[in-house]
Scaffold this motif. Structure first.
Motif, mmCIF file in Angstrom:
data_model
loop_
_atom_site.group_PDB
_atom_site.id
_atom_site.type_symbol
_atom_site.label_atom_id
_atom_site.label_comp_id
_atom_site.label_asym_id
_atom_site.label_seq_id
_atom_site.Cartn_x
_atom_site.Cartn_y
_atom_site.Cartn_z
ATOM 1 N N MET A 28 17.838 -22.006 -56.163
ATOM 2 C CA MET A 28 17.576 -21.009 -57.110
ATOM 3 C C MET A 28 17.284 -19.880 -56.605
ATOM 4 S SD MET A 28 17.274 -23.233 -59.756
ATOM 5 C CE MET A 28 17.394 -25.014 -59.348
ATOM 6 N N VAL A 29 17.976 -19.595 -55.423
ATOM 7 C CA VAL A 29 18.146 -18.225 -54.868
ATOM 8 C C VAL A 29 19.585 -18.059 -54.354
ATOM 9 C CG1 VAL A 29 15.811 -17.812 -54.273
ATOM 10 C CG2 VAL A 29 17.122 -18.984 -52.818
ATOM 11 N N ASP A 30 20.081 -16.740 -54.261
ATOM 12 C CA ASP A 30 21.488 -16.327 -53.657
ATOM 13 C C ASP A 30 21.479 -15.153 -52.969
ATOM 14 O OD1 ASP A 30 21.555 -14.658 -55.930
ATOM 15 O OD2 ASP A 30 23.053 -16.017 -57.013
ATOM 16 N N SER A 31 20.330 -14.531 -52.958
ATOM 17 C CA SER A 31 20.559 -13.107 -52.216
ATOM 18 C C SER A 31 19.076 -12.703 -51.880
ATOM 19 C CB SER A 31 21.020 -12.071 -53.060
ATOM 20 O OG SER A 31 20.633 -12.015 -54.211
ATOM 21 N N GLY A 43 17.117 -12.469 -55.006
ATOM 22 C CA GLY A 43 17.897 -12.380 -56.347
ATOM 23 C C GLY A 43 18.264 -13.749 -56.660
ATOM 24 N N PHE A 44 18.882 -13.899 -57.935
ATOM 25 C CA PHE A 44 19.593 -15.297 -58.264
ATOM 26 C C PHE A 44 20.373 -14.937 -59.539
ATOM 27 C CE2 PHE A 44 19.036 -19.798 -60.342
ATOM 28 C CZ PHE A 44 20.109 -20.096 -59.588
ATOM 29 N N SER A 45 21.675 -15.253 -59.428
ATOM 30 C CA SER A 45 22.403 -15.247 -60.524
ATOM 31 C C SER A 45 22.547 -16.344 -61.010
ATOM 32 C CB SER A 45 23.854 -14.626 -60.070
ATOM 33 O OG SER A 45 23.885 -13.264 -59.652
ATOM 34 N N ILE A 46 21.826 -16.708 -62.267
ATOM 35 C CA ILE A 46 21.805 -18.210 -62.910
ATOM 36 C C ILE A 46 23.149 -18.685 -63.227
ATOM 37 C CG2 ILE A 46 20.638 -19.270 -64.747
ATOM 38 C CD1 ILE A 46 18.679 -16.966 -64.731
ATOM 39 N N PRO A 47 23.654 -19.545 -62.607
ATOM 40 C CA PRO A 47 24.729 -20.218 -62.950
ATOM 41 C C PRO A 47 24.658 -20.927 -64.268
ATOM 42 C CG PRO A 47 24.148 -20.915 -60.980
ATOM 43 C CD PRO A 47 23.206 -20.169 -61.553
ATOM 44 N N THR A 48 25.556 -21.097 -65.211
ATOM 45 C CA THR A 48 25.502 -21.658 -66.393
ATOM 46 C C THR A 48 25.456 -23.138 -66.385
ATOM 47 O OG1 THR A 48 28.030 -21.690 -66.629
ATOM 48 C CG2 THR A 48 27.013 -19.842 -67.887
ATOM 49 N N ASP A 49 25.933 -23.644 -65.271
ATOM 50 C CA ASP A 49 25.690 -25.141 -64.954
ATOM 51 C C ASP A 49 24.540 -25.437 -64.137
ATOM 52 O OD1 ASP A 49 26.732 -24.210 -62.653
ATOM 53 O OD2 ASP A 49 28.483 -25.782 -62.236
ATOM 54 N N ASN A 50 23.712 -24.550 -63.954
ATOM 55 C CA ASN A 50 22.527 -24.897 -63.174
ATOM 56 C C ASN A 50 21.572 -26.235 -63.865
ATOM 57 O OD1 ASN A 50 19.197 -24.532 -62.785
ATOM 58 N ND2 ASN A 50 20.275 -23.472 -61.073
ATOM 59 N N GLN A 109 20.887 -11.949 -64.200
ATOM 60 C CA GLN A 109 20.553 -11.790 -62.742
ATOM 61 C C GLN A 109 18.883 -11.675 -62.733
ATOM 62 O OE1 GLN A 109 22.383 -11.764 -59.718
ATOM 63 N NE2 GLN A 109 20.442 -11.259 -58.813
ATOM 64 N N LEU A 110 18.385 -12.452 -61.871
ATOM 65 C CA LEU A 110 17.016 -12.142 -61.704
ATOM 66 C C LEU A 110 16.746 -11.492 -60.130
ATOM 67 C CD1 LEU A 110 15.628 -15.836 -62.686
ATOM 68 C CD2 LEU A 110 15.774 -13.664 -64.064
ATOM 69 N N THR A 111 15.708 -10.754 -60.249
ATOM 70 C CA THR A 111 15.108 -10.068 -59.015
ATOM 71 C C THR A 111 13.715 -10.589 -58.873
ATOM 72 O OG1 THR A 111 16.967 -8.409 -59.299
ATOM 73 C CG2 THR A 111 15.005 -7.891 -57.828
ATOM 74 N N THR A 112 13.372 -11.019 -57.580
ATOM 75 C CA THR A 112 12.092 -11.205 -57.344
ATOM 76 C C THR A 112 11.428 -10.902 -56.121
ATOM 77 O OG1 THR A 112 12.124 -13.294 -58.484
ATOM 78 C CG2 THR A 112 10.385 -13.255 -56.947
ATOM 79 N N TYR A 113 10.086 -10.277 -56.527
ATOM 80 C CA TYR A 113 9.458 -9.458 -55.177
ATOM 81 C C TYR A 113 8.276 -10.518 -55.148
ATOM 82 C CZ TYR A 113 11.876 -5.332 -57.294
ATOM 83 O OH TYR A 113 12.901 -4.605 -57.730
ATOM 84 N N VAL A 114 8.133 -10.920 -53.651
ATOM 85 C CA VAL A 114 6.932 -11.854 -53.157
ATOM 86 C C VAL A 114 6.246 -10.930 -52.123
ATOM 87 C CG1 VAL A 114 8.431 -13.839 -53.487
ATOM 88 C CG2 VAL A 114 8.504 -12.773 -51.425
ATOM 89 N N GLU A 115 4.964 -11.195 -52.311
ATOM 90 C CA GLU A 115 4.224 -10.537 -51.336
ATOM 91 C C GLU A 115 2.798 -11.654 -50.931
ATOM 92 O OE1 GLU A 115 0.764 -6.884 -50.794
ATOM 93 O OE2 GLU A 115 1.877 -7.298 -52.715
ATOM 94 N N ILE A 116 2.921 -11.688 -49.645
ATOM 95 C CA ILE A 116 1.894 -12.694 -48.937
ATOM 96 C C ILE A 116 0.439 -11.919 -48.954
ATOM 97 C CG2 ILE A 116 1.425 -13.932 -46.834
ATOM 98 C CD1 ILE A 116 4.192 -14.111 -45.999
ATOM 99 N N LEU A 117 -0.319 -12.581 -49.651
ATOM 100 C CA LEU A 117 -1.630 -12.236 -49.560
ATOM 101 C C LEU A 117 -2.661 -12.495 -48.325
ATOM 102 C CD1 LEU A 117 -2.404 -12.514 -53.498
ATOM 103 C CD2 LEU A 117 -1.535 -10.429 -52.299
#
Length: 149
Positions: A28-31, A43-50, A109-117
């Motif tokens: 579920m991630v590609d970049s 990032g993740f470009s969501i495939p139609t066949d996911n 296209q999804l973009t996700t920001y993560v932060e370790i607390l």
């Protein structure tokens, strides 16, 4: 703000697969766009066949899994730059909060920001914020991940 340690984004599928323990078709991630010791932009470009696309819409479990795999990708790159041969396996230990405001369409296209607390032994408390292509926040979460090897 910490400096981005990536010289250039990692966008090749084969390279991403070397950094995460997940394997197709459950990826579920590609970049990986940015990496610091405590933050990342994925990032993740969501495939139609996911597997987690239902009626052309990426499901809530899909969005949550994407956020968790974004953390996994951060952890995998951390291991890669410290010399590990393969990514460590982990899982979601607990979800403190999750809010899915909107479900994205397949093909977007999804973009996700993560932060370790916090990080104690093999348990990591992390926040994630996922945005759509227009920069609108579609989901947020705070979860504990556990590394098992």
């Amino acid at each position: 703000m910490a400096e981005n340690l990536l010289k250039e984004p990692i966008l090749e599928k084969e390279q991403i697969l070397k950094l995460i323990p997940q394997k197709p078709p459950f990826v579920m991630v590609d970049s990986l766009y940015e990496y610091t010791a405590v933050t990342g932009k994925m990032g993740f470009s969501i495939p139609t066949d996911n597997l987690l696309v239902e009626n052309g819409i990426f499901s809530e479990p899909g969005v949550i899994e994407h956020m968790a795999q974004s953390m996994s990708l951060h952890r995998g790159y951390q291991g890669f730059i410290s010399g590990l041969d393969k990514p460590k396996t982990g899982f979601i230990g607990a979800i403190k909060t999750v809010e899915v405001l909107e479900l994205p369409e397949a093909g977007s296209q999804l973009t996700t920001y993560v932060e370790i607390l916090h990080e104690i032994m093999k348990v990591t408390l992390v926040t994630a914020r996922t945005e759509d292509e227009n920069g609108n926040i579609i989901a947020t979460s705070e979860m504990k991940t556990v590394t098992v090897d």
